[in-house]
Scaffold this motif. Structure first.
Motif, mmCIF file in Angstrom:
data_model
loop_
_atom_site.group_PDB
_atom_site.id
_atom_site.type_symbol
_atom_site.label_atom_id
_atom_site.label_comp_id
_atom_site.label_asym_id
_atom_site.label_seq_id
_atom_site.Cartn_x
_atom_site.Cartn_y
_atom_site.Cartn_z
ATOM 1 N N HIS A 382 0.847 -1.189 0.000
ATOM 2 C CA HIS A 382 0.000 0.000 0.000
ATOM 3 C C HIS A 382 0.885 1.242 0.000
ATOM 4 C CE1 HIS A 382 -3.141 -2.835 1.338
ATOM 5 N NE2 HIS A 382 -3.982 -1.949 0.817
ATOM 6 N N LEU A 383 0.322 2.354 -0.386
ATOM 7 C CA LEU A 383 1.063 3.610 -0.384
ATOM 8 C C LEU A 383 1.267 4.095 1.044
ATOM 9 C CD1 LEU A 383 -0.698 5.424 -3.359
ATOM 10 C CD2 LEU A 383 1.562 4.358 -3.372
ATOM 11 N N ASN A 384 2.369 4.766 1.267
ATOM 12 C CA ASN A 384 2.642 5.390 2.555
ATOM 13 C C ASN A 384 2.114 6.817 2.555
ATOM 14 O OD1 ASN A 384 4.199 3.068 3.321
ATOM 15 N ND2 ASN A 384 5.893 3.877 2.096
ATOM 16 N N GLY A 385 1.965 7.388 3.740
ATOM 17 C CA GLY A 385 1.508 8.771 3.847
ATOM 18 C C GLY A 385 0.025 8.892 3.595
ATOM 19 N N ASP A 386 -0.349 9.777 2.677
ATOM 20 C CA ASP A 386 -1.765 10.008 2.367
ATOM 21 C C ASP A 386 -2.233 8.920 1.409
ATOM 22 O OD1 ASP A 386 -1.622 12.384 3.854
ATOM 23 O OD2 ASP A 386 -0.967 13.516 2.100
ATOM 24 N N ASN A 387 -2.728 7.834 1.967
ATOM 25 C CA ASN A 387 -3.138 6.705 1.143
ATOM 26 C C ASN A 387 -4.532 6.939 0.571
ATOM 27 O OD1 ASN A 387 -2.995 4.224 -0.098
ATOM 28 N ND2 ASN A 387 -3.672 3.086 1.704
ATOM 29 N N PRO A 388 -4.704 6.945 -0.760
ATOM 30 C CA PRO A 388 -6.033 7.157 -1.347
ATOM 31 C C PRO A 388 -7.006 6.067 -0.908
ATOM 32 C CG PRO A 388 -4.314 7.323 -3.011
ATOM 33 C CD PRO A 388 -3.671 6.772 -1.793
ATOM 34 N N GLU A 389 -8.280 6.437 -0.748
ATOM 35 C CA GLU A 389 -9.308 5.464 -0.431
ATOM 36 C C GLU A 389 -9.442 4.464 -1.584
ATOM 37 O OE1 GLU A 389 -9.632 8.663 -0.122
ATOM 38 O OE2 GLU A 389 -10.486 9.195 1.845
ATOM 39 N N PRO A 390 -9.912 3.240 -1.319
ATOM 40 C CA PRO A 390 -10.116 2.245 -2.381
ATOM 41 C C PRO A 390 -11.033 2.795 -3.475
ATOM 42 C CG PRO A 390 -10.265 1.214 -0.233
ATOM 43 C CD PRO A 390 -10.199 2.685 0.025
ATOM 44 N N ARG A 391 -10.679 2.535 -4.729
ATOM 45 C CA ARG A 391 -11.431 3.136 -5.853
ATOM 46 C C ARG A 391 -11.097 2.444 -7.166
ATOM 47 N NH1 ARG A 391 -9.148 8.990 -5.445
ATOM 48 N NH2 ARG A 391 -9.290 8.463 -3.244
ATOM 49 N N TYR A 392 -11.902 2.738 -8.148
ATOM 50 C CA TYR A 392 -11.612 2.383 -9.532
ATOM 51 C C TYR A 392 -12.118 3.511 -10.423
ATOM 52 C CZ TYR A 392 -16.411 0.838 -10.908
ATOM 53 O OH TYR A 392 -17.743 0.771 -11.224
ATOM 54 N N LEU A 393 -11.913 3.412 -11.734
ATOM 55 C CA LEU A 393 -12.345 4.438 -12.690
ATOM 56 C C LEU A 393 -11.735 5.809 -12.387
ATOM 57 C CD1 LEU A 393 -16.082 3.398 -13.104
ATOM 58 C CD2 LEU A 393 -14.305 3.250 -14.845
ATOM 59 N N GLY A 394 -10.521 5.786 -11.829
ATOM 60 C CA GLY A 394 -9.761 7.018 -11.654
ATOM 61 C C GLY A 394 -8.742 7.148 -12.772
ATOM 62 N N GLY A 395 -7.942 8.227 -12.704
ATOM 63 C CA GLY A 395 -6.927 8.460 -13.724
ATOM 64 C C GLY A 395 -5.537 8.466 -13.125
ATOM 65 N N LEU A 396 -4.561 8.003 -13.911
ATOM 66 C CA LEU A 396 -3.174 7.977 -13.463
ATOM 67 C C LEU A 396 -2.286 8.452 -14.601
ATOM 68 C CD1 LEU A 396 -1.401 5.258 -11.389
ATOM 69 C CD2 LEU A 396 -0.378 5.971 -13.557
ATOM 70 N N GLY A 397 -1.257 9.239 -14.262
ATOM 71 C CA GLY A 397 -0.343 9.733 -15.284
ATOM 72 C C GLY A 397 1.015 10.051 -14.707
ATOM 73 N N LYS A 398 2.052 9.938 -15.528
ATOM 74 C CA LYS A 398 3.418 10.223 -15.091
ATOM 75 C C LYS A 398 3.613 11.726 -14.922
ATOM 76 C CE LYS A 398 5.558 6.256 -17.423
ATOM 77 N NZ LYS A 398 6.542 5.839 -18.448
ATOM 78 N N LEU A 399 4.182 12.108 -13.783
ATOM 79 C CA LEU A 399 4.548 13.503 -13.555
ATOM 80 C C LEU A 399 5.981 13.744 -14.015
ATOM 81 C CD1 LEU A 399 3.918 16.299 -12.375
ATOM 82 C CD2 LEU A 399 4.676 15.436 -10.150
ATOM 83 N N ASP A 400 6.883 12.881 -13.623
ATOM 84 C CA ASP A 400 8.278 12.918 -14.062
ATOM 85 C C ASP A 400 8.834 11.505 -13.917
ATOM 86 O OD1 ASP A 400 9.044 12.594 -11.295
ATOM 87 O OD2 ASP A 400 8.804 14.756 -11.031
ATOM 88 N N ASP A 401 10.154 11.361 -14.042
ATOM 89 C CA ASP A 401 10.748 10.018 -14.024
ATOM 90 C C ASP A 401 10.493 9.274 -12.720
ATOM 91 O OD1 ASP A 401 11.633 10.459 -16.531
ATOM 92 O OD2 ASP A 401 13.730 10.804 -15.994
ATOM 93 N N GLY A 402 10.326 9.997 -11.610
ATOM 94 C CA GLY A 402 10.186 9.338 -10.325
ATOM 95 C C GLY A 402 8.853 9.496 -9.649
ATOM 96 N N HIS A 403 7.888 10.164 -10.286
ATOM 97 C CA HIS A 403 6.592 10.417 -9.636
ATOM 98 C C HIS A 403 5.446 10.216 -10.624
ATOM 99 C CE1 HIS A 403 9.510 12.766 -7.236
ATOM 100 N NE2 HIS A 403 8.718 12.508 -6.205
ATOM 101 N N PHE A 404 4.287 9.850 -10.090
ATOM 102 C CA PHE A 404 3.071 9.837 -10.888
ATOM 103 C C PHE A 404 1.930 10.448 -10.083
ATOM 104 C CE2 PHE A 404 3.205 5.549 -8.950
ATOM 105 C CZ PHE A 404 1.929 5.468 -8.353
ATOM 106 N N LEU A 405 0.858 10.824 -10.796
ATOM 107 C CA LEU A 405 -0.326 11.431 -10.187
ATOM 108 C C LEU A 405 -1.491 10.454 -10.254
ATOM 109 C CD1 LEU A 405 -0.244 15.063 -11.690
ATOM 110 C CD2 LEU A 405 0.648 14.302 -9.478
ATOM 111 N N ILE A 406 -2.317 10.466 -9.217
ATOM 112 C CA ILE A 406 -3.578 9.719 -9.201
ATOM 113 C C ILE A 406 -4.690 10.727 -8.982
ATOM 114 C CG2 ILE A 406 -4.978 7.991 -7.988
ATOM 115 C CD1 ILE A 406 -2.355 6.680 -7.069
ATOM 116 N N PHE A 407 -5.710 10.682 -9.829
ATOM 117 C CA PHE A 407 -6.827 11.616 -9.659
ATOM 118 C C PHE A 407 -8.165 10.893 -9.726
ATOM 119 C CE2 PHE A 407 -10.244 14.153 -11.568
ATOM 120 C CZ PHE A 407 -10.398 15.085 -10.560
ATOM 121 N N GLY A 408 -9.045 11.248 -8.775
ATOM 122 C CA GLY A 408 -10.453 10.898 -8.851
ATOM 123 C C GLY A 408 -10.754 9.420 -8.798
#
Length: 855
Positions: A382-408
């Motif tokens: 699981h993710l550390n820190g601010d762990n997103p609530e369980p979900r599906y139908l969200g979006g994910l994209g690369k921010l840079d070589d070492g990070h990505f974003l999760i939305f909605g």
């Protein structure tokens, strides 16, 4: 107060800078329709439709030109400059005799001024080149710089070219008519004086419904049959659609710039570079029966990966051999899906596969699963820190070589589907090395809930990301492109929408960035109707960066900022007010009597009369037989599509639709013989139904199918096209014809319940043609004085373009003129509400501004 003014000024400067920065990256201009269309549909840009240009003794005329690759014939007029004596200067594209090499030609009436080959002046197909022409009427010389070369020539009677008309492309001037137009694009038209002071400027980066205003003197240039390049940034273009088996798995290959689809039997590849689709039958190695879109392209090992979460290690990741058309092993294990609509990416940091979220067996997930291709091992955590609530139908994209974003997404705090499921509008930044998650913001719940595409596109230059949004609770719906700020919880709506059918795990929506062509790629997957046995894939593109549709249009109240002109206008208005005030006193009594005799005008829905022996398309497909009975229910979905296809293609050009095209649209998955049999059976069923209706014959002529009606059979679509054509061509408006047209089109949209890809161009073309005609008619004096016609006309436009601002201005101004201020305010409020729901932002004009813009 000073602080507020300073803040407003600061915001204005920032916004102005941002607008400029975007414009620098945006392709714009006017692409001319050439030999690929009929002569009357070719493009014309007339800089002097109603008033000639009066220019100084020395002036410069310049513009950017792009010659598109030759489609059919290289010859054509770029522009004609015509003086009051009937003399003209022409700039043409042609080809050299014998060799066929492309060249340009500048001519004065029938005399050549100079010409040269493209290769000798640095003109290349598909590349912008600046054309500069200097006309000195004092010494009768014309100088030009075209590409890399300059020219000068003495021309007699050039002093007569200070009062001129200028037209690009097709010319409608009676003595100078031209329809020969090369395949070209145009932008940045400038006319300046000897000191390089700009007198007129048409950048062609924005436009109005009938042309463009120059930025200096608000001089209108009329454009016929335009193809505005900037529209590619605001209107999705459908590139292809095809069918597969249900629930295919999909991904994007950045190396080959292709979309890949696998449907358990065939591997499809759609190449964006040349818009080609290939379909290859996979030889051996059937991947897992899990169909939760577990396909991804790994650019580091240059192959496609198919994976599953549930099998034992060593059998859970398959590689696809594109040369041998087979998977690396056979796995016939059928595993119940447990991670529908999860997100995935290949890390640039360590080339591992990262998976997040998903849904299955009434559980929402927020697991992070990582597959290391070097060790061939899975890691679930699981993710550390601010762990997103369980979900599906969200979006994910690369921010840079070492990070990505999760939305909605959609899920619940506990992960249980039965315990308060909800929409999420939060944004997380995840460090791929430490798996530390940081919540960046949470968006306030919008008026209309939405979920987003599986992938989001991050634009670090603007510190924003793009996502396709759509409602979860609707089957027939549409995709809307949103741009979100990474810094703060705000977004804006961009471009037009894409119609889709969404049915949860039977559908899939994704968004990619084609860096090579600088365009967004939207992909939709799902079936057209509940119960279909085949899946439909559609691919759309939008030039990057995307724009809101509002950014395309010039405001009709654009004006010069020359102080003397403004003062003159103010003085003129003051004089007119004095005159009109006196006239108003005379006519007030007549106006009051007229208004008092007018019935209360309230927009009322128009119901369709059930006319015997009729075929109706507006407001929904409906067929009435000879006895007045509704026989629509006898049309199966296939029969309805077949009949409507033949009908629309018949009216499109009279030739009809070919058997090949029918098979491609309706029986693409059948052999030639099977498709022929299906067509024959369906046509027989249609003829049986039509025996009840009247003389409706479906005929074949050289493998082209058409529909013919007897005089006793009524078709509302046929009647609407007839009236549109008649009203468009007639110099005088027949009010009865206009009323008949409004009565037909006010019933509803064209075939609103028929949601298939092939029909979209027909709907769009009809709506555009109708709205353009009605807006043109609304400006006619004889229409303006008829208040009821104006209201009906505006309401008809709203049915086919619900957020048409011109219709809003028309309706509100007419209601206010009639003294129906309350109804005007109600119409405005309804428009603003719908605008806010659709675009997620407030309408930019107040009620008073809407009224003022129409005056």
């Amino acid at each position: 107060m000073r602080y507020c003014l300073s803040y407003v000024l600061f915001l204005y400067i920032i916004l102005s800078y941002n607008t400029y920065a975007i414009a620098q990256q945006t392709e714009y201009g006017l692409q001319f329709k050439s030999y690929e269309v009929e002569k009357e549909k070719r493009t014309s840009l007339n800089l002097t439709p109603s008033k000639i240009l009066s220019l100084p003794e020395i002036y410069n005329f310049s513009f950017d030109l792009k010659v598109d690759s030759v489609v059919m014939y290289p010859f054509g007029y770029v522009f004609r400059i015509i003086n009051e004596n009937g003399k003209h200067i022409d700039f043409l594209l042609n080809e050299k005799k014998n060799t066929g090499e492309p060249k340009f030609l500048l001519a004065h009436s029938s005399d050549e001024i100079f010409s040269d080959l493209f290769k000798d002046v640095g003109i290349s197909y598909g590349k912008w080149v600046r054309i500069d022409i200097n006309i000195n009427t004092k010494i009768n010389t014309l100088s030009a710089r075209i590409g890399t070369k300059s020219y000068t020539k003495q021309i007699d009677a050039l002093n007569n070219f200070r009062q001129i008309n200028v037209v690009f492309g097709k010319s409608n001037y009676p003595e100078f008519q031209v329809t020969d137009i090369p395949a070209m694009s145009l932008r940045n038209i400038d006319i300046s004086d000897a000191e390089k002071k700009i007198l007129y400027r048409w950048p062609l980066n924005k436009y109005t419904s009938n042309g463009v205003y120059d930025e200096i003197k608000h001089h209108l240039a009329i454009c016929e049959n335009p193809n505005w390049i900037i529209n590619q940034h605001a209107f999705w273009q459908k590139r292809t659609s095809f069918t597969t088996k249900l629930r295919p798995i999909i991904n994007y290959n950045c190396d080959n710039n292709e979309v890949a689809i696998y449907d358990q039997e065939h591997f499809f590849k759609y190449k964006l570079n040349d818009n080609t689709l290939t379909k290859i039958k996979v030889k051996t190695g059937v991947p897992y029966a899990v169909q939760s879109n577990n396909l991804i392209y790994n650019p580091y090992i240059k192959t496609y990966i198919n994976y599953t979460f549930e099998l034992e290690e060593g059998k859970d990741v398959l590689l696809y051999d594109t040369l041998r058309n087979e998977w690396s092993m056979i796995s016939e294990t059928k595993v119940p899906p447990d991670y529908w609509h999860h997100n995935h990416l290949i890390s640039d940091m360590d080339s591992s596969l990262y998976l997040f979220g998903g849904y299955g067996h009434h559980k929402y997930k927020n697991d992070i699963q990582i597959y290391n291709f070097k060790t061939q091992e899975w890691r679930k955590t699981h993710l550390n820190g601010d762990n997103p609530e369980p979900r599906y139908l969200g979006g994910l994209g690369k921010l840079d070589d070492g990070h990505f974003l999760i939305f909605g997404g959609y899920g619940s705090q506990t992960g249980n589907q039965e315990l308060s499921p909800q929409y999420f509008y939060d944004l997380y930044k995840v460090n791929m090395q430490t798996l530390e998650s940081q919540k960046l913001w949470t968006l306030p719940s919008p008026a209309e809930n939405f979920i987003v595409s599986n992938s989001i596109i991050v634009d670090t230059a603007s510190n924003s990301f793009y996502a396709l949004s759509y409602p979860l609770q609707q089957f027939h719906t549409k995709l809307t492109l949103l741009r979100f700020s990474i810094d703060k919880p705000e977004y804006e709506v961009l471009a037009d929408s894409i119609p889709i059918n969404f049915e949860d795990n039977k559908s899939y929506i994704d968004l990619y960035l084609d860096k090579e062509k600088q365009q967004l790629v939207a992909l939709t997957s799902g079936y057209s109707n509940i119960g279909d046995t085949l899946n439909t894939i559609a691919v759309y593109t939008l030039s990057f960066p995307p724009l809101a549709k509002g950014n395309l249009y010039q405001k009709s109240n654009v004006r010069s900022y020359n102080l003397f002109i403004i003062l003159a206008i103010i003085c003129l208005i003051f004089i007119l007010i004095l005159i009109l005030t006196r006239k108003k006193q005379i006519h007030t009594k007549n106006d009051v009597n007229q208004l008092s005799s007018t019935e209360e005008i309230v927009s009322k829905p128009i119901s369709r009369e059930l006319i015997s022996q009729s075929v109706c398309l507006f407001g929904g497909f409906c067929v009435i037989d000879k006895k007045g009975n509704d026989v629509t229910k006898e049309f199966t979905p296939m029969l309805k599509q077949l009949f409507v296809l033949i009908l629309l293609y018949t009216f499109k050009g009279g030739k009809g639709i070919s058997s090949v095209k029918l098979k491609e649209i309706l029986w693409f998955d059948k052999t030639e013989e099977s498709a022929k049999n299906n067509r024959g059976v369906s046509l027989s069923k249609l003829r049986l139904i039509f025996d009840q209706v009247g003389q409706i014959n479906i005929k074949s002529n050289n493998s082209y199918w058409t529909v013919e009606y007897g005089e006793e059979v009524y078709c509302d679509y046929s009647q609407a096209l007839f009236l549109i054509n008649k009203l468009s061509r007639s110099g005088e408006i027949n009010i009865d014809d206009l009323k008949r047209l409004l009565a037909i089109v006010s019933v509803g949209e064209l075939l609103p319940n028929l949601q298939v890809e092939w029909i979209d161009p027909f709907k769009s073309e009809f709506s555009n043609t109708l709205v353009d005609l009605l807006l043109d008619l609304s400006a006619k004096p004889e229409i303006r004085v008829n208040t009821q016609i104006c209201i009906d006309l505006a309401d008809a436009i709203f049915i086919h373009d619900s957020l048409n601002e011109d219709a809003l201005r028309l309706k509100c101004s007419v209601l206010v003129r009639m003294g129906r201020n309350g109804l005007a305010q109600k119409a405005y409020a309804s428009f603003v509400k719908e605008y806010n729901v659709l675009f997620g932002s407030d309408f930019e004009y107040t009620f008073d501004q809407v009224l003022n813009e129409n005056n």
